[in-house]
Design a protein around this motif. Structure first.
Motif, short mmCIF file in Angstrom:
data_model
loop_
_atom_site.label_atom_id
_atom_site.label_comp_id
_atom_site.label_asym_id
_atom_site.label_seq_id
_atom_site.Cartn_x
_atom_site.Cartn_y
_atom_site.Cartn_z
N LYS A 131 0.84 -1.20 0.00
CA LYS A 131 0.00 0.00 0.00
C LYS A 131 0.88 1.26 0.00
N GLN A 132 1.98 1.20 0.75
CA GLN A 132 2.90 2.34 0.83
C GLN A 132 3.65 2.52 -0.50
N VAL A 133 4.05 1.40 -1.09
CA VAL A 133 4.75 1.47 -2.39
C VAL A 133 3.85 2.18 -3.41
N GLU A 134 2.57 1.83 -3.37
CA GLU A 134 1.62 2.43 -4.32
C GLU A 134 1.49 3.96 -4.10
N GLU A 135 1.40 4.36 -2.84
CA GLU A 135 1.30 5.81 -2.55
C GLU A 135 2.55 6.54 -3.05
N ILE A 136 3.71 5.92 -2.83
CA ILE A 136 4.96 6.55 -3.27
C ILE A 136 4.94 6.70 -4.80
N ALA A 137 4.52 5.62 -5.47
CA ALA A 137 4.50 5.63 -6.94
C ALA A 137 3.65 6.81 -7.45
N TRP A 138 2.46 6.97 -6.90
CA TRP A 138 1.57 8.03 -7.41
C TRP A 138 2.03 9.41 -6.94
N GLY A 139 2.70 9.46 -5.80
CA GLY A 139 3.28 10.73 -5.33
C GLY A 139 4.40 11.19 -6.27
N LYS A 180 5.43 -5.05 -6.23
CA LYS A 180 4.37 -4.29 -5.56
C LYS A 180 4.00 -3.03 -6.36
N LEU A 181 4.76 -2.75 -7.43
CA LEU A 181 4.47 -1.54 -8.21
C LEU A 181 3.24 -1.75 -9.08
N PRO A 182 2.30 -0.80 -9.07
CA PRO A 182 1.09 -0.97 -9.91
C PRO A 182 1.46 -0.97 -11.40
N ASP A 183 0.87 -1.89 -12.16
CA ASP A 183 1.14 -1.97 -13.62
C ASP A 183 0.85 -0.65 -14.30
N GLU A 184 -0.26 -0.03 -13.89
CA GLU A 184 -0.68 1.22 -14.51
C GLU A 184 0.40 2.29 -14.38
N PHE A 185 1.08 2.26 -13.26
CA PHE A 185 2.18 3.21 -13.02
C PHE A 185 3.36 2.87 -13.93
N LEU A 186 3.75 1.58 -13.93
CA LEU A 186 4.90 1.17 -14.74
C LEU A 186 4.67 1.46 -16.22
N ALA A 234 2.82 12.38 -9.49
CA ALA A 234 2.17 13.69 -9.35
C ALA A 234 3.18 14.84 -9.24
N SER A 235 4.38 14.54 -8.77
CA SER A 235 5.38 15.61 -8.59
C SER A 235 5.85 16.15 -9.94
N ASP A 236 5.67 15.34 -10.98
CA ASP A 236 6.02 15.78 -12.33
C ASP A 236 7.52 16.02 -12.50
N GLN A 237 8.31 15.27 -11.77
CA GLN A 237 9.78 15.37 -11.88
C GLN A 237 10.31 14.03 -12.38
N HIS A 238 11.54 14.05 -12.90
CA HIS A 238 12.20 12.77 -13.21
C HIS A 238 12.52 12.05 -11.90
N PHE A 239 12.51 10.72 -11.96
CA PHE A 239 12.90 9.99 -10.73
C PHE A 239 13.63 8.70 -11.05
N LEU A 240 14.56 8.36 -10.17
CA LEU A 240 15.28 7.08 -10.24
C LEU A 240 14.99 6.36 -8.93
N TRP A 241 14.33 5.24 -9.00
CA TRP A 241 13.82 4.56 -7.81
C TRP A 241 14.47 3.20 -7.63
N VAL A 242 15.14 3.01 -6.48
CA VAL A 242 15.67 1.67 -6.14
C VAL A 242 14.59 0.96 -5.34
N VAL A 243 13.95 -0.04 -5.97
CA VAL A 243 12.82 -0.68 -5.30
C VAL A 243 13.23 -1.92 -4.51
N LYS A 244 14.47 -2.39 -4.69
CA LYS A 244 14.95 -3.63 -4.09
C LYS A 244 13.93 -4.75 -4.33
#
Ligand code: UDX
Length: 451
Positions: free
Chosen positions: A285-293, A311-317, A296-306
């Protein structure tokens, strides 16, 4: 044998990424100043560690095949490490005693307090290495010496006052201190190490005096405290040792080339780097909130998910495209040092905090457990190098909260001040470990005792 000036130190590390990194870096620093240094760790982690200047030798935790994951419980692991580790560390010292370079000091990770008994048995110097900040360690010390009762409560609502620390509320304390007894095995171990702290010849802390000056002044007469950090590879701070751009130990395969190529195409300070270290297990649930946050920030991001990839939503990916890059592990230092990175969303593990601060990257603190809530408070309020998130009643960081914190750090009202502060602390960190700096001089004083 304490007066025998052989200049051979065994540096003993707990086999976890956040412990190997600073202890290996410390070992390299000692070796660069002419000491003979042997890093001792378990066979399972040994194969991931490389150094041309430090000897690497195994000592056993009793689980040589696959380490901690092989043990039935935390308690069983710690008990086995104490028994088998004490024996194999003694054997290593005996091996060197007949080799022409006898060991005259053990520097041990504070999670392995039995190593002090081994040092005493051989009448050699014993020094503990604290991988947390001195401030966090002082909180544990207050509890283990009965100066603060456990579990910690705040019934009157008044903040907790401890010498050298700012007023603290319960949520600012290391995660498990307000939970009722019985102690978890790790917490029992933490208290155990602080009971005998004064018996060490040196208490080394991976921090620097300027960063925790008030606390250091309070503790100096109470512990043989020596600030020697930050133990971040020299290539990023003072260039004294070598050109190493990594610690020299990675328990997982880093996707470094992929990250750097991707970052090379991004404008300066436009990318959010996000990682929660080597241990945190983030709920879906937290991973999902982070993904959408992040989205929404509209910035580039590099995420180490380990291990959170599934747990990442397909729609996000499916929608991130070139805006984001998701990897399971990277060389965090090379990423933080890249000019494209402008913000570090971190769990505020102590190494990550020192790395963000040392490399001058503004932070958003998303603490999980252990020492992280206290580090996050200091990041925001004491050093002013970032902001920390507020969690909702469920303990979740919502996407709106994360988006707001990102904006605050990257473009908000406080952004310029935060950037100035982090550059100021980065310079202070560099000064501390450079020739003539306080941490550097402290290490020289230690070495003079051993030769
Ligand atoms: C934990 C605690 O949180 C920390 O405070 C304590 O002092 C040591 O144990 P961990 O949770 O792993 O460590 O966090 P942290 O202290 O930040 O250490 C993580 C290390 O892994 C850092 O040195 C970081 O550079 C490295 N890292 C992290 C990578 O190299 N690649 C990554 O993708 C993520």
């Amino acid at each position: 044998m304490k007066n025998q000036k052989t200049g051979h130190v065994i540096v003993l590390t707990y086999p976890a990424q956040g412990h190997i990194n600073p202890l290996l870096q410390f070992a390299k620093r000692l070796a660069s100043k002419g000491l003979k240094v042997t890093l001792a760790t378990t066979p399972y982690t040994l194969k991931s560690i490389h150094s041309t200047t430090v000897g690497i030798e195994p000592i056993s935790d009793g689980y040589d095949e696959s380490g901690f994951s092989q043990s039935p419980s935390v308690q069983a692991y710690l008990d086995s490490f104490k028994t088998v580790g004490s024996r194999t560390l003694s054997e290593l010292i005996l091996k060197f005693s007949s080799s022409g370079s006898p060991v005259n000091c053990i520097v041990y990770d504070s999670l392995l307090p039995w190593a002090l008994d081994v040092a005493k048995k051989f009448s050699i110097y014993g020094a503990v290495f604290l991988t947390n900040s001195a401030s966090v360690c002082s909180i544990f010390w207050h509890i283990s010496h009965g100066r603060l009762s456990f579990p910690v409560t705040q019934e009157s609502g008044a903040p907790l006052l401890m010498p050298g620390l700012p007023p603290l509320d319960l949520p600012d304390l290391p995660g498990f201190l307000s939970q009722p007894a019985p102690h978890t095995p790790y917490l029992a171990l933490i208290f155990e190490q602080f009971v005998s702290l004064e018996e060490n010849d040196w208490v080394f802390c991976n921090s620097f005096e300027e960063l925790e000056s008030e606390l250091v002044n309070e503790m100096l007469g109470l512990w043989p405290l020596v600030m020697i950090g930050p133990m971040v590879p020299s290539a990023y701070l003072d260039q004294q040792i070598d050109g190493d751009k990594a610690y020299g130990a990675s328990l997982w395969e880093p996707a470094t080339d992929k990250c750097i190529k991707w970052l090379d195409k991004k404008p300066p300070q436009s990318v959010i780097y996000i990682s929660f270290g080597s241990m945190a297990n983030i709920a879906a649930k937290q991973v999902e909130e982070i993904a959408w946050g992040l989205k929404a920030s509209d910035q580039h991001f590099l995420w180490v998910v380990k291990e959170s990839e599934n747990k990442l939503p397909d729609e996000f990916l499916n929608t991130i495209g070139e805006t984001g890059l998701v990897v399971t592990w990277c060389n965090q230092l090379e990423v933080l040092a890249h000019p494209a990175v402008g913000c570090f969303i971190t769990h505020c593990g102590w190494n990550s905090t020192l790395e963000g601060l040392g490399l001058g990257v503004p932070m958003v603190g998303v603490p999980q457990w252990s020492d992280q809530p206290t580090n996050a408070k200091f990041v925001e309020e004491l050093w002013g190098v970032g902001v920390r998130v507020k969690k909702n009643e469920e303990g979740l960081v919502t996407k709106d909260e994360l988006e707001m914190c990102i904006r605050e750090v990257m473009v908000g009202e406080r952004s310029d001040q935060i950037k100035r502060n982090v550059m100021k602390w980065s310079e202070a960190a560099k000064r501390a470990v450079s020739v003539g700096g306080k941490s550097d001089e402290n290490i020289n004083d230690f070495i003079r005792k051993l030769f």
